[in-house]
Design an enzyme around this catalytic site. Structure first.
Site, mmCIF file in Angstrom:
data_model
loop_
_atom_site.group_PDB
_atom_site.id
_atom_site.type_symbol
_atom_site.label_atom_id
_atom_site.label_comp_id
_atom_site.label_asym_id
_atom_site.label_seq_id
_atom_site.Cartn_x
_atom_site.Cartn_y
_atom_site.Cartn_z
ATOM 1 N N TYR A 174 0.828 -1.215 0.000
ATOM 2 C CA TYR A 174 0.000 0.000 0.000
ATOM 3 C C TYR A 174 0.867 1.272 0.000
ATOM 4 O O TYR A 174 0.504 2.292 -0.563
ATOM 5 C CB TYR A 174 -0.857 0.051 1.273
ATOM 6 C CG TYR A 174 -2.126 -0.787 1.288
ATOM 7 C CD1 TYR A 174 -2.550 -1.509 0.184
ATOM 8 C CD2 TYR A 174 -2.904 -0.831 2.448
ATOM 9 C CE1 TYR A 174 -3.725 -2.261 0.235
ATOM 10 C CE2 TYR A 174 -4.080 -1.570 2.503
ATOM 11 C CZ TYR A 174 -4.485 -2.286 1.397
ATOM 12 O OH TYR A 174 -5.640 -3.016 1.454
ATOM 13 N N GLY A 175 1.994 1.174 0.699
ATOM 14 C CA GLY A 175 2.798 2.367 1.033
ATOM 15 C C GLY A 175 3.294 3.184 -0.136
ATOM 16 O O GLY A 175 3.668 4.340 0.020
ATOM 17 N N ASN A 216 -0.667 0.629 9.222
ATOM 18 C CA ASN A 216 -0.453 2.058 9.461
ATOM 19 C C ASN A 216 -0.749 2.887 8.217
ATOM 20 O O ASN A 216 -1.382 3.936 8.297
ATOM 21 C CB ASN A 216 1.003 2.307 9.870
ATOM 22 C CG ASN A 216 1.318 1.761 11.242
ATOM 23 O OD1 ASN A 216 1.206 2.450 12.240
ATOM 24 N ND2 ASN A 216 1.697 0.488 11.311
ATOM 25 N N GLU A 259 6.586 -10.326 3.002
ATOM 26 C CA GLU A 259 5.598 -11.033 2.167
ATOM 27 C C GLU A 259 6.201 -12.280 1.520
ATOM 28 O O GLU A 259 5.502 -13.250 1.273
ATOM 29 C CB GLU A 259 5.050 -10.109 1.073
ATOM 30 C CG GLU A 259 4.125 -9.015 1.582
ATOM 31 C CD GLU A 259 2.828 -9.521 2.190
ATOM 32 O OE1 GLU A 259 2.224 -10.451 1.633
ATOM 33 O OE2 GLU A 259 2.420 -8.976 3.233
ATOM 34 N N CYS A 286 5.130 0.136 10.995
ATOM 35 C CA CYS A 286 4.466 -0.646 9.947
ATOM 36 C C CYS A 286 4.258 -2.027 10.551
ATOM 37 O O CYS A 286 5.179 -2.577 11.185
ATOM 38 C CB CYS A 286 5.356 -0.719 8.713
ATOM 39 S SG CYS A 286 4.810 -1.931 7.480
ATOM 40 N N THR A 287 3.071 -2.582 10.366
ATOM 41 C CA THR A 287 2.756 -3.834 11.060
ATOM 42 C C THR A 287 3.520 -5.040 10.495
ATOM 43 O O THR A 287 3.520 -6.101 11.099
ATOM 44 C CB THR A 287 1.238 -4.100 11.023
ATOM 45 O OG1 THR A 287 0.793 -4.090 9.650
ATOM 46 C CG2 THR A 287 0.471 -3.047 11.809
HETATM 47 N N1 DGL Z 1 1.550 -3.248 7.140
HETATM 48 C C1 DGL Z 1 1.446 -2.029 6.387
HETATM 49 C C2 DGL Z 1 1.675 -0.840 7.336
HETATM 50 O O1 DGL Z 1 1.502 -0.997 8.535
HETATM 51 C C3 DGL Z 1 2.307 -2.135 5.196
HETATM 52 C C4 DGL Z 1 2.135 -1.055 4.207
HETATM 53 C C5 DGL Z 1 2.378 -1.432 2.793
HETATM 54 O O2 DGL Z 1 1.735 -2.358 2.298
HETATM 55 O O3 DGL Z 1 3.199 -0.761 2.167
HETATM 56 O O4 DGL Z 1 1.973 0.270 6.939
#
Ligand code: DGL
Length: 266
Positions: free
Chosen positions: A43-44, A75, A153, A185-186
């Site tokens: 997502y980032g 996040n 991942e 970030c999780t």
């Molecule tokens: N686990 C997402 C976070 O806490 C990852 C973000 C991503 O997919 O870039 O930001």
């Protein structure tokens, strides 16, 4: 909404499992539906508009599966889409995550903290407000960390490549003299053993899994939504990616048996 309904938890991929594990520990009787939005990961690096839409679509998918509550265990997704989805769905409680800047402010001795997160999180308004609120009297050094999500991942939790990339991101923070490192970030808690090896025992490493689980339990209490079903809760996994490949990583990161990973069409 029946209180026996599941809690829907999601992330761009498997990172949110670092939050899910704490929710499972704190709420053993709840049914948990976890959705890894692998087809849209990471997502980032995407636009805020794109992620805001994913947050809404995935939340609505979990609601359609019967979720009584949503936990945005990401996040970047929280920064981009939490306010919006709450606005559209005021009828359902939605919990988000944010980097542990406040706890870091409370534990730092050097007055210097580092925050490792995605670009989206670090440039988001939510994060800037968090630093404005809790960063007073301390130095907050931020470090975007592209590539780390992809490592987790693909199950590369250790090894030369992982160590090399982490050193590149952590060295500038160590040179600033940070004694507290926030994993914003999780996905990053899964890299904690390597991170700890690089930063050494003097640096405290903070993540948000336990705080989010506590908040989830608190909201269930406030809304009188605790499950009254007897026995342990089920954990059901969904992905928008390939269930077979994703199940390999989930099995690597999740300590309990995983029945199956189901395909989510969203
Ligand atoms: N686990 C997402 C976070 O806490 C990852 C973000 C991503 O997919 O870039 O930001």
């Amino acid at each position: 909404m029946p209180s026996s309904a599941p809690i829907g938890v999601f992330d761009s991929g498997v990172g949110g499992l670092s939050v899910l594990v704490e929710i499972r520990k704190m709420l053993p009787g709840e049914d948990l539906f976890y959705l890894a939005d692998t087809a849209h990961c990471p997502y980032g690096v995407k636009s805020v508009e794109e992620i805001r839409e994913r947050v809404l679509d995935v939340s609505e998918y979990l609601m359609a599966l019967g979720a009584k509550m949503i936990v945005v265990a990401c996040n970047s997704a929280s920064v981009a889409g939490l306010d919006h989805v709450r606005e559209v769905h005021p009828e359902i409680p939605i919990v988000g995550v944010e980097p542990a800047v406040k706890p870091a402010h409370d534990v730092t001795r050097s007055g210097k903290i580092g925050v490792l997160a995605t670009d989206m999180t670090l440039s988001g308004k939510r994060f800037l407000l968090l630093v404005e609120k809790y960063g007073t009297g301390i130095e907050v050094y931020t470090q975007p960390a592209p590539g780390l999500v992809e490592l987790v991942e693909s199950g590369k939790l250790d090894g030369d490549e992982t160590e090399q990339i982490l050193k590149e991101y952590l060295t500038p923070l160590l040179e600033k003299g940070v004694d507290t490192l926030v994993l914003g970030c999780t996905h990053y808690p899964f890299l904690k053993p390597v991170i700890a090896r690089i930063v050494g025992p003097e640096v405290e490493i903070l993540d948000t899994g336990t705080a989010v689980a506590r908040q989830t339990a608190k909201v269930l209490t406030q809304k009188q939504l605790h499950s009254d079903k007897p026995g342990p809760g089920r954990t059901v996994f969904y992905t928008t990616g390939g269930p077979q490949e994703v199940s390999k990583v989930i099995r690597l990161l999740w300590s309990e048996p995983v029945d199956a990973v189901l395909k989510a069409e969203v």
